[in-house]
Design an enzyme around this catalytic site. Sequence first.
Site, PDB file in Angstrom:
ATOM      1  N   GLY A 265      60.594 -71.719-103.817  1.00  0.00           N
ATOM      2  CA  GLY A 265      61.524 -72.774-103.441  1.00  0.00           C
ATOM      3  C   GLY A 265      60.853 -74.054-102.994  1.00  0.00           C
ATOM      4  N   GLU A 288      52.372 -64.435-104.567  1.00  0.00           N
ATOM      5  CA  GLU A 288      53.204 -63.722-105.540  1.00  0.00           C
ATOM      6  C   GLU A 288      53.537 -64.674-106.682  1.00  0.00           C
ATOM      7  OE1 GLU A 288      56.686 -61.331-103.971  1.00  0.00           O
ATOM      8  OE2 GLU A 288      57.695 -62.971-104.993  1.00  0.00           O
ATOM      9  N   ILE A 358      66.824 -67.178 -94.092  1.00  0.00           N
ATOM     10  CA  ILE A 358      68.200 -67.680 -94.054  1.00  0.00           C
ATOM     11  C   ILE A 358      68.548 -67.989 -92.591  1.00  0.00           C
ATOM     12  CG2 ILE A 358      70.622 -66.959 -94.283  1.00  0.00           C
ATOM     13  CD1 ILE A 358      69.839 -65.596 -96.924  1.00  0.00           C
TER      14      ILE A 358
HETATM   15  N1  COA Z   1      73.947 -69.002 -93.302  1.00  0.00           N
HETATM   16  C1  COA Z   1      74.665 -69.166 -94.436  1.00  0.00           C
HETATM   17  N2  COA Z   1      74.186 -69.812 -95.529  1.00  0.00           N
HETATM   18  C2  COA Z   1      72.945 -70.333 -95.445  1.00  0.00           C
HETATM   19  C3  COA Z   1      72.161 -70.224 -94.298  1.00  0.00           C
HETATM   20  C4  COA Z   1      72.702 -69.530 -93.192  1.00  0.00           C
HETATM   21  N3  COA Z   1      72.000 -69.380 -92.079  1.00  0.00           N
HETATM   22  N4  COA Z   1      70.973 -70.831 -94.517  1.00  0.00           N
HETATM   23  C5  COA Z   1      71.014 -71.308 -95.766  1.00  0.00           C
HETATM   24  N5  COA Z   1      72.209 -71.007 -96.326  1.00  0.00           N
HETATM   25  C6  COA Z   1      72.647 -71.343 -97.667  1.00  0.00           C
HETATM   26  C7  COA Z   1      72.320 -72.769 -98.061  1.00  0.00           C
HETATM   27  O1  COA Z   1      73.304 -73.658 -97.639  1.00  0.00           O
HETATM   28  C8  COA Z   1      72.252 -72.647 -99.575  1.00  0.00           C
HETATM   29  O2  COA Z   1      73.559 -72.564-100.053  1.00  0.00           O
HETATM   30  P1  COA Z   1      73.970 -73.139-101.511  1.00  0.00           P
HETATM   31  O3  COA Z   1      73.233 -72.279-102.494  1.00  0.00           O
HETATM   32  O4  COA Z   1      75.453 -72.946-101.541  1.00  0.00           O
HETATM   33  O5  COA Z   1      73.521 -74.561-101.493  1.00  0.00           O
HETATM   34  C9  COA Z   1      71.608 -71.262 -99.778  1.00  0.00           C
HETATM   35  O6  COA Z   1      71.883 -70.533 -98.573  1.00  0.00           O
HETATM   36  C10 COA Z   1      70.107 -71.322 -99.996  1.00  0.00           C
HETATM   37  O7  COA Z   1      69.536 -72.064 -98.968  1.00  0.00           O
HETATM   38  P2  COA Z   1      68.277 -73.019 -99.199  1.00  0.00           P
HETATM   39  O8  COA Z   1      68.001 -73.750 -97.921  1.00  0.00           O
HETATM   40  O9  COA Z   1      68.451 -73.808-100.444  1.00  0.00           O
HETATM   41  O10 COA Z   1      67.178 -71.932 -99.296  1.00  0.00           O
HETATM   42  P3  COA Z   1      66.018 -71.601-100.330  1.00  0.00           P
HETATM   43  O11 COA Z   1      66.356 -71.932-101.734  1.00  0.00           O
HETATM   44  O12 COA Z   1      64.785 -72.129 -99.739  1.00  0.00           O
HETATM   45  O13 COA Z   1      66.047 -70.003-100.208  1.00  0.00           O
HETATM   46  C11 COA Z   1      66.040 -67.846 -99.219  1.00  0.00           C
HETATM   47  C12 COA Z   1      65.975 -69.364 -98.976  1.00  0.00           C
HETATM   48  C13 COA Z   1      65.781 -67.152 -97.899  1.00  0.00           C
HETATM   49  C14 COA Z   1      67.416 -67.474 -99.742  1.00  0.00           C
HETATM   50  C15 COA Z   1      64.944 -67.496-100.298  1.00  0.00           C
HETATM   51  O14 COA Z   1      63.691 -67.951 -99.838  1.00  0.00           O
HETATM   52  C16 COA Z   1      64.854 -66.016-100.530  1.00  0.00           C
HETATM   53  O15 COA Z   1      65.572 -65.463-101.352  1.00  0.00           O
HETATM   54  N6  COA Z   1      63.958 -65.327 -99.791  1.00  0.00           N
HETATM   55  C17 COA Z   1      63.773 -63.896 -99.874  1.00  0.00           C
HETATM   56  C18 COA Z   1      62.709 -63.533-100.867  1.00  0.00           C
HETATM   57  C19 COA Z   1      61.404 -64.164-100.589  1.00  0.00           C
HETATM   58  O16 COA Z   1      61.112 -64.595 -99.480  1.00  0.00           O
HETATM   59  N7  COA Z   1      60.584 -64.252-101.622  1.00  0.00           N
HETATM   60  C20 COA Z   1      59.246 -64.806-101.550  1.00  0.00           C
HETATM   61  C21 COA Z   1      58.278 -63.732-101.248  1.00  0.00           C
HETATM   62  S1  COA Z   1      56.739 -63.985-101.952  1.00  0.00           S
END
Ligand code: COA
Length: 498
Positions: A265, A288, A358
């Site tokens: 991301g 990764e 999140i």
């Molecule tokens: N509660 C509800 N929704 C939330 C939130 C919360 N606390 N925090 C973020 N969101 C929502 C955002 O508004 C966004 O919504 P949208 O898609 O409707 O716009 C969505 O969640 C994604 O948030 P964003 O800030 O764009 O996050 P991101 O793209 O950086 O992804 C994770 C964050 C945690 C979802 C992502 O990193 C992930 O899937 N992580 C788990 C796997 C991982 O860490 N992999 C790497 C390992 S090597």
Amino acid sequence: MNFEERIRCNIIKNKVMSAEEAALLIKDGMTIGTSGFVTGGPKAVPLAIAERYKNEKIKLNLYTGAIVGDELDGAFAREGLVNKRIPYQTNKDMRNAINNGSVKFIDMHLSHMPQQIRYGFLGKIDIAIIEATAITEDGGIIPTMSVGNSPTFVNMADKVIVEINTSQPIELEGMHDIYEPKDPPYREPIPISKVSDRIGVPYIPCNPDKIAAVVFSDMKDTTLQLTSINETSKKISDYLIDFLQTEIKHGRLPKTFLPLQSGVGNVANAVLGGFIELKYNNLNLYSEVIQDSVLDLIDADKVEKVSGTALTLSEEGLKRFYTNINKYKEKIILRPQEISNNPEIIRRLGVISINTAIEVDIYGNVNSTHILGTKMMNGIGGSADFTRNAYISIFATPSTAKDDNISCIVPMVSHVDHTEHDVMVVVTEQGLADLRGLSPKERAIAIIKNCAHPDYKDVLMEYYERAIKKHGAVQTPNLLDEAFLWHTRYSNTGSMKI
Ligand code: COA
């Protein structure tokens, strides 16, 4: 296209067929294991399967490395073809199918999956469908832009369908390092003690008799859309880099740095991008996914070696990669996810892990997967493989979401992926909380003061103080009857604010 260069094994030359013919090998109830880790998934064969079975509604178990393209997750979900899905996804149709109960999703640590397949915990793999650059003289499969779980799928499947993607340059050969550990009681130490160590072979070994079909395609991977680095990501990156430099100053990190891992991301991309301004010229990454910022670091001559399981580049990044493929090939090693995410190696190398959350609670528990405690977002991916075993484990998140209506720092996380025992540093655009050596009550104060958004800081502190008033200074003060009120208030009113 040079046919002889792409299929070098004589006995499988007569297995070349169309995607539609290969699709007929798939039968109701089968488990298929495919290549794919953001990039490198098969495309023509899954589309043909979705088309062939759309009216028959057969059910398949779909196992992959991690994210696969819309040609697979999207097409299968839309046609209702999936019974069980493992281990990670980001496709909106697949996510909807998971959250409406039509697909059973198992959210697994990515490093666990291959060994659990070999142990027989996840059932039998009927067919592996693997995207390839070429097939060697002995039937060895040269992967494309990712390795993921492909070696184990090929090893364990009854039959293999190889989709040779001619849009992928033959120069990818030599970038991969394929090694599959033995299973207990015969497992041996994995002999990686430096990021640059190569321990396997540059192709996935495969008995050519197992190859049931070879399909040619030239469909391109969907590229990641990276937005330009915004103010929030830049602030997070600045806090983190400042923190890591202070660690070096105090002798807690070697001057040569330790290998970095960074998640997927924009925030993750921005954090790594920040290293470009630093004086380090010998960075190593044991990660990764490999995003655009890694190419920037290589171009700026900052990188010694990069190890990962997938190249996940934007369209611009991909162009740059293809144009200078031989230069990047010298620096990059692609390994199976069982090795890129292996706890033994992560701990041995002293990897600094940087992942995205999140939400985080005041005691340092992290939710990476569930929206409001119930709906699946993507999955835990490799975040815990790295976090639990890191030299320093870091979680980054903006302090708020949805126009400040959600605080990403909450009294209690609505789902726990990473426990307070695993999380060492939390950083938002507000600041950084170093949790190492802090008791739960000290952690709460550090997280609220340094990381919470001003709109929520006082309310969080008040929650914490009232919890102490009610229970006394217990180990972890909480008010169980209000801990999730913030989440329910958001569900009811559209804002966590009172
Ligand atoms: N509660 C509800 N929704 C939330 C939130 C919360 N606390 N925090 C973020 N969101 C929502 C955002 O508004 C966004 O919504 P949208 O898609 O409707 O716009 C969505 O969640 C994604 O948030 P964003 O800030 O764009 O996050 P991101 O793209 O950086 O992804 C994770 C964050 C945690 C979802 C992502 O990193 C992930 O899937 N992580 C788990 C796997 C991982 O860490 N992999 C790497 C390992 S090597």
